[in-house]
Design an enzyme around this catalytic site. Structure first.
Site, PDB file in Angstrom:
ATOM      1  N   GLY A 124       0.818  -1.211   0.000  1.00  0.00           N
ATOM      2  CA  GLY A 124       0.000   0.000   0.000  1.00  0.00           C
ATOM      3  C   GLY A 124       0.849   1.256   0.000  1.00  0.00           C
ATOM      4  O   GLY A 124       1.932   1.264  -0.549  1.00  0.00           O
ATOM      5  N   LEU A 125       0.341   2.294   0.651  1.00  0.00           N
ATOM      6  CA  LEU A 125       1.010   3.593   0.713  1.00  0.00           C
ATOM      7  C   LEU A 125       1.348   4.113  -0.677  1.00  0.00           C
ATOM      8  O   LEU A 125       2.457   4.553  -0.946  1.00  0.00           O
ATOM      9  CB  LEU A 125       2.280   3.522   1.556  1.00  0.00           C
ATOM     10  CG  LEU A 125       2.083   3.357   3.067  1.00  0.00           C
ATOM     11  CD1 LEU A 125       3.428   3.296   3.753  1.00  0.00           C
ATOM     12  CD2 LEU A 125       1.271   4.509   3.624  1.00  0.00           C
ATOM     13  N   CYS A 126       0.382   3.998  -1.575  1.00  0.00           N
ATOM     14  CA  CYS A 126       0.650   4.528  -2.909  1.00  0.00           C
ATOM     15  C   CYS A 126      -0.615   5.198  -3.452  1.00  0.00           C
ATOM     16  O   CYS A 126      -0.976   5.014  -4.588  1.00  0.00           O
ATOM     17  CB  CYS A 126       1.151   3.437  -3.836  1.00  0.00           C
ATOM     18  SG  CYS A 126       0.221   1.928  -3.724  1.00  0.00           S
ATOM     19  N   GLY A 127      -1.268   5.958  -2.597  1.00  0.00           N
ATOM     20  CA  GLY A 127      -2.428   6.714  -3.048  1.00  0.00           C
ATOM     21  C   GLY A 127      -3.563   5.810  -3.485  1.00  0.00           C
ATOM     22  O   GLY A 127      -3.799   4.761  -2.899  1.00  0.00           O
TER      23      GLY A 127
END
Lengths: 130, 289
Positions: free
Chosen positions: B87-90
């Site tokens: 994750g952590l990709c908008g």
């Protein structure tokens, strides 16, 4: 002698060669052949073997797995599944891989085909350096 | 009003977060460059294969191949949703999930059976959470997919397609258009659409085919399909890294703003405290004197 052919050798993940050459030798499926200037338009499938590109700068040898070649208007495009430069081959490793491949047992026709292909591939590599 | 110590604690926390996000941004930048290079490196091969197929099929040769079978009525569709493991990709993963679910509903509303294949842990977990059934999930594909990963998919889908278990195969992935543009798209892999090259028709009649046109096309088609899968995996990873870079850049910027505000609040609180202390001393001195 002038360079007359434009050659590109491409694998799915990289472009191995792009430039001018006088002659290209290819391992055709029926028989090996060479391409010079003004060759008739041709599309041929290639089997595992050696591709040599001769230009003014010298000779370059690639060992290919299998693929296609297209000749059109003095442009030679070689599409290969995988390829290596001659220097990249480690003969001991290839021999080991070949032996392992020969020992493998196959259960389906598909597996048999892959085995056959792999054996051809490793043999071509070994032949190219020895 | 928060005490000095509280403000200081928060500032340190935000600073730590900023350090992490800015590192992640740098990592994503480096990875995205490599991923984009791979996308570009794979383009000539994919392009040339399509060109060859187009020129052979426009050469006037009638070709029968199970991969080119005409589908009269679509009974079953396979959807391959490609996104990332992390994750952590908008909105990167979420956009793919949304489009995939919409597409599945679209086919179901037409009475077509759908089997979903999911690439990436994130998509898988959303499907599991929302209890959307799926056929299979693939979470082993790393940051640098190779040609074998493409083969894995193409072998399965081509087999199902030629055996008429599937009538259509679609990939949903984030296409890499340029470093500033990535878009979630749906692409139909099978049945293959061949763009015929009418302009070259005349010239090609004289082409020599070795061993013959049919055999060449038979082995070209699977490769073309494999490259479509391979290409979409590559583009998806490139887009993922870019999305992560942007998300982390925004996070770093937000952290910087927050630190600025917190430092300001800290200074103000400190000044207020000093002023208050002085006025207390003065008041005390007055009382004594």
């Amino acid at each position: 002698m002038k360079d007359e052919l434009t050659v590109t050798l491409i694998a799915p993940d990289r472009k191995l060669f792009e430039g001018k050459a006088q002659m290209v030798s290819l391992p055709g499926e029926r028989a090996a052949f060479s391409v010079l200037k003004s060759h008739a338009p041709l599309v041929s499938s290639l089997e595992p073997g050696v591709v040599t590109i001769e230009s003014e700068e010298g000779k370059k040898t690639f060992i290919i797995d299998s693929g296609f070649a297209e000749v059109k208007n003095n442009n030679v495009t070689v599409l290969v599944e995988g390829a290596m430069l001659q220097d990249e081959i480690n003969i001991e490793e290839e021999k080991k891989l070949l032996e392992e491949e020969i020992k493998k047992t196959t259960t389906s026709e598909k597996e048999y085909k892959t085995k056959e292909q792999n054996i051809l591939k490793y043999r071509a590599r070994i032949r190219a350096v020895s | 009003m928060a005490t000095l110590r509280e403000i200081k604690k928060r500032t340190t926390a935000v600073k730590n977060t900023k350090q992490i996000t800015s590192t992640m941004e740098m990592v994503a930048t480096a990875k995205s460059k490599k991923a984009v290079d791979r996308v570009h490196a794979a383009q000539p091969y994919a392009h040339k294969i399509k060109e060859l197929i187009a020129s052979i099929s426009s050469g006037g040769v009638t070709i029968k191949n199970p991969l080119l079978r005409k589908v009269e009525k679509i009974k079953k569709v396979a959807i391959l949703a490609v996104a990332g493991n992390r994750g952590l990709c908008g909105g990167f993963n979420n956009n793919v999930v949304k489009m995939a679910i919409k597409r599945i509903e679209h086919w179901k509303s037409q009475g077509v059976e759908v089997e979903a294949h999911l690439v990436g842990k994130k998509v898988k977990s959303v499907f599991t959470f929302q209890k959307v059934p799926y056929e299979k999930s693939y979470t082993h594909i790393q940051d640098s997919p190779n040609y074998e990963n493409g083969l894995e998919f193409s072998e399965y889908f081509m087999k199902a397609f030629t055996e008429e278990k599937l009538d259509r195969v679609e990939i949903i992935y984030t296409a890499y258009k340029s470093s500033s543009e990535q878009k979630t798209v749906t692409e139909t892999v099978m049945p293959i659409e061949i763009e015929e090259d009418i302009k070259e028709k005349k010239e090609l009649v004289n082409t020599i085919y070795e061993p013959d046109a049919k055999l060449i096309l038979d082995s070209l088609l699977p490769r073309a399909i494999t490259t479509v899968f391979y290409q979409s995996l590559l583009e998806s990873t490139a887009s993922e890294q870019i999305a992560r870079r942007i998300a982390m850049k925004n996070a770093t910027d937000a952290a910087s703003d927050m630190i600025k505000d917190l430092t300001r609040a800290y200074n103000r609180a400190r000044q207020a405290k000093i002023t208050q202390e002085i006025s207390e001393i003065v008041a005390g001195a007055d009382a004594i004197g």
